[in-house]
Design a protein around this motif. Structure first.
Motif, PDB file in Angstrom:
ATOM      1  N   PRO A 145       0.804  -1.230   0.000  1.00  0.00           N
ATOM      2  CA  PRO A 145       0.000   0.000   0.000  1.00  0.00           C
ATOM      3  C   PRO A 145       0.833   1.274   0.000  1.00  0.00           C
ATOM      4  N   VAL A 146       1.881   1.301   0.825  1.00  0.00           N
ATOM      5  CA  VAL A 146       2.745   2.489   0.903  1.00  0.00           C
ATOM      6  C   VAL A 146       3.537   2.653  -0.392  1.00  0.00           C
ATOM      7  N   LEU A 147       4.083   1.555  -0.897  1.00  0.00           N
ATOM      8  CA  LEU A 147       4.897   1.613  -2.111  1.00  0.00           C
ATOM      9  C   LEU A 147       4.067   2.054  -3.311  1.00  0.00           C
ATOM     10  N   VAL A 148       2.898   1.472  -3.477  1.00  0.00           N
ATOM     11  CA  VAL A 148       2.040   1.825  -4.607  1.00  0.00           C
ATOM     12  C   VAL A 148       1.631   3.296  -4.539  1.00  0.00           C
ATOM     13  N   GLU A 149       1.328   3.773  -3.348  1.00  0.00           N
ATOM     14  CA  GLU A 149       0.963   5.185  -3.186  1.00  0.00           C
ATOM     15  C   GLU A 149       2.069   6.114  -3.680  1.00  0.00           C
ATOM     16  N   LYS A 150       3.318   5.722  -3.448  1.00  0.00           N
ATOM     17  CA  LYS A 150       4.450   6.543  -3.872  1.00  0.00           C
ATOM     18  C   LYS A 150       4.764   6.367  -5.356  1.00  0.00           C
ATOM     19  N   LEU A 151       4.370   5.224  -5.927  1.00  0.00           N
ATOM     20  CA  LEU A 151       4.653   4.975  -7.342  1.00  0.00           C
ATOM     21  C   LEU A 151       3.686   5.687  -8.280  1.00  0.00           C
ATOM     22  N   LEU A 152       2.425   5.790  -7.904  1.00  0.00           N
ATOM     23  CA  LEU A 152       1.414   6.322  -8.816  1.00  0.00           C
ATOM     24  C   LEU A 152       1.771   7.691  -9.401  1.00  0.00           C
ATOM     25  N   PRO A 153       2.252   8.663  -8.602  1.00  0.00           N
ATOM     26  CA  PRO A 153       2.604   9.967  -9.199  1.00  0.00           C
ATOM     27  C   PRO A 153       3.733   9.880 -10.224  1.00  0.00           C
ATOM     28  N   LEU A 154       4.575   8.850 -10.111  1.00  0.00           N
ATOM     29  CA  LEU A 154       5.710   8.719 -11.024  1.00  0.00           C
ATOM     30  C   LEU A 154       5.289   8.244 -12.409  1.00  0.00           C
ATOM     31  N   PHE A 155       4.068   7.726 -12.541  1.00  0.00           N
ATOM     32  CA  PHE A 155       3.582   7.309 -13.855  1.00  0.00           C
ATOM     33  C   PHE A 155       3.566   8.484 -14.833  1.00  0.00           C
ATOM     34  N   ASP A 156       3.438   9.704 -14.317  1.00  0.00           N
ATOM     35  CA  ASP A 156       3.350  10.889 -15.168  1.00  0.00           C
ATOM     36  C   ASP A 156       4.608  11.752 -15.102  1.00  0.00           C
ATOM     37  N   ASP A 157       5.707  11.165 -14.673  1.00  0.00           N
ATOM     38  CA  ASP A 157       6.957  11.917 -14.584  1.00  0.00           C
ATOM     39  C   ASP A 157       7.420  12.357 -15.975  1.00  0.00           C
ATOM     40  N   GLU A 158       8.146  13.467 -16.025  1.00  0.00           N
ATOM     41  CA  GLU A 158       8.659  13.968 -17.302  1.00  0.00           C
ATOM     42  C   GLU A 158       9.638  12.987 -17.944  1.00  0.00           C
ATOM     43  N   SER A 159      10.349  12.250 -17.132  1.00  0.00           N
ATOM     44  CA  SER A 159      11.345  11.307 -17.645  1.00  0.00           C
ATOM     45  C   SER A 159      10.677   9.989 -18.044  1.00  0.00           C
ATOM     46  N   SER A 160      10.858   9.584 -19.297  1.00  0.00           N
ATOM     47  CA  SER A 160      10.282   8.315 -19.749  1.00  0.00           C
ATOM     48  C   SER A 160      10.914   7.141 -19.005  1.00  0.00           C
ATOM     49  N   HIS A 161      12.176   7.299 -18.607  1.00  0.00           N
ATOM     50  CA  HIS A 161      12.849   6.219 -17.871  1.00  0.00           C
ATOM     51  C   HIS A 161      12.213   6.020 -16.501  1.00  0.00           C
ATOM     52  N   VAL A 162      11.891   7.129 -15.828  1.00  0.00           N
ATOM     53  CA  VAL A 162      11.222   7.038 -14.525  1.00  0.00           C
ATOM     54  C   VAL A 162       9.833   6.438 -14.702  1.00  0.00           C
ATOM     55  N   ARG A 163       9.102   6.852 -15.731  1.00  0.00           N
ATOM     56  CA  ARG A 163       7.764   6.281 -15.988  1.00  0.00           C
ATOM     57  C   ARG A 163       7.869   4.781 -16.209  1.00  0.00           C
ATOM     58  N   GLU A 164       8.827   4.381 -17.015  1.00  0.00           N
ATOM     59  CA  GLU A 164       9.001   2.957 -17.323  1.00  0.00           C
ATOM     60  C   GLU A 164       9.331   2.153 -16.066  1.00  0.00           C
ATOM     61  N   LEU A 165      10.304   2.626 -15.291  1.00  0.00           N
ATOM     62  CA  LEU A 165      10.705   1.895 -14.094  1.00  0.00           C
ATOM     63  C   LEU A 165       9.586   1.821 -13.067  1.00  0.00           C
ATOM     64  N   SER A 166       8.845   2.926 -12.882  1.00  0.00           N
ATOM     65  CA  SER A 166       7.778   2.936 -11.879  1.00  0.00           C
ATOM     66  C   SER A 166       6.635   2.007 -12.272  1.00  0.00           C
ATOM     67  N   ILE A 167       6.275   1.996 -13.543  1.00  0.00           N
ATOM     68  CA  ILE A 167       5.194   1.115 -14.005  1.00  0.00           C
ATOM     69  C   ILE A 167       5.621  -0.344 -13.908  1.00  0.00           C
ATOM     70  N   HIS A 168       6.856  -0.628 -14.244  1.00  0.00           N
ATOM     71  CA  HIS A 168       7.335  -2.013 -14.168  1.00  0.00           C
ATOM     72  C   HIS A 168       7.419  -2.496 -12.717  1.00  0.00           C
ATOM     73  N   SER A 177       9.312   2.379 -24.892  1.00  0.00           N
ATOM     74  CA  SER A 177       9.805   1.619 -23.743  1.00  0.00           C
ATOM     75  C   SER A 177       8.805   1.632 -22.595  1.00  0.00           C
ATOM     76  N   VAL A 178       7.961   2.668 -22.532  1.00  0.00           N
ATOM     77  CA  VAL A 178       6.954   2.763 -21.475  1.00  0.00           C
ATOM     78  C   VAL A 178       5.710   1.976 -21.842  1.00  0.00           C
ATOM     79  N   GLY A 179       5.211   2.176 -23.038  1.00  0.00           N
ATOM     80  CA  GLY A 179       3.916   1.613 -23.399  1.00  0.00           C
ATOM     81  C   GLY A 179       3.934   0.188 -23.905  1.00  0.00           C
TER      82      GLY A 179
END
Length: 222
Positions: free
Chosen positions: A140-163, A201-203
């Motif tokens: 629960p805590v980890l997912v809460e922190k990951l969700l905002p990163l889905f829309d990060d400016e960096s595609s690498h951060v988006r990719e890593l957070s979604i994975h 790489s994200v989608g």
């Protein structure tokens, strides 16, 4: 940078000499002397890439990392996470890092994107070796922190957070936790959007695998 170059050369020295340097650097960092902390940490981190490190010594280093991950200096936080990334090359080392999860998760929203990227890499490695019960506790805590990163400016951060979100979801998908269920529901629309992310790489895989884990079929691409 100069200290790092010197440390990389010292990797070629004898195991006994490397162990001596690690002990001295750990002792120096425990003194918390601001002028010496960054070069000492830079030297220590480079030595972590050496084979045959003493397990007791690694335990001492990881205990130091707890404090320095919370440093107000970006360089220090980045050095510590670089050290953890290096240690992730050994599954046995990764298992030792589990107690660091709370402070590593706090670095996911770091103002320094390089720090948050390294935190994602370390968390991904640690989550993959954890048992289901432990992952369910932190999910629960980890997912809460990951969700905002889905829309990060960096595609690498988006990719890593979604994975990473996908990895967590596939481990705990049948866990009954109302907090987690609510967060997962909040992720559905962002995941659908990122299934068509402008960065291949994200989608390409992550969002659709998350949705399939939730029992949703893949939709045709627009």
């Amino acid at each position: 940078m100069g200290v790092g170059l010197l440390a990389r050369e010292m990797r070629k020295s004898s195991r006994r000499l490397r162990a001596f340097f690690l002990r001295r650097l750990s002792a120096l960092l425990r003194l918390e002397e601001p002028l010496r902390e960054i070069p000492a940490m830079a030297f220590l981190v480079e030595l972590l890439a050496c084979p045959g490190l003493c397990w007791k010594m690694i335990d001492n280093v990881l205990n130091l990392f707890v404090r320095y991950l919370q440093s107000d200096r970006r360089v220090m936080r980045g050095l510590v996470l670089r050290g953890l990334v290096l240690l992730c090359e050994s599954p046995r080392m990764v298992r030792k890092m589990q107690f660091l999860l709370p402070v590593i998760m706090e670095r996911l929203r770091d103002v320094d994107r390089d720090v948050s990227t390294k935190a994602l890499v370390v968390l991904t490695n640690v989550v993959r070796i954890m048992d289901k019960k432990t992952v369910a506790c932190i999910a629960p805590v980890l997912v809460e922190k990951l969700l905002p990163l889905f829309d990060d400016e960096s595609s690498h951060v988006r990719e890593l957070s979604i994975h990473l979100f996908r990895d967590v979801l596939e481990i705990v998908v049948d866990t009954k936790d109302h907090r987690l269920e609510k967060q997962v529901h909040c992720s559905l629309l962002p995941l659908l959007f990122h299934g068509h992310d402008e960065s291949p790489s994200v989608g390409q895989q992550g969002p659709w695998r998350c949705l399939r884990a939730l029992g949703m079929p893949q939709l045709p691409k627009a």
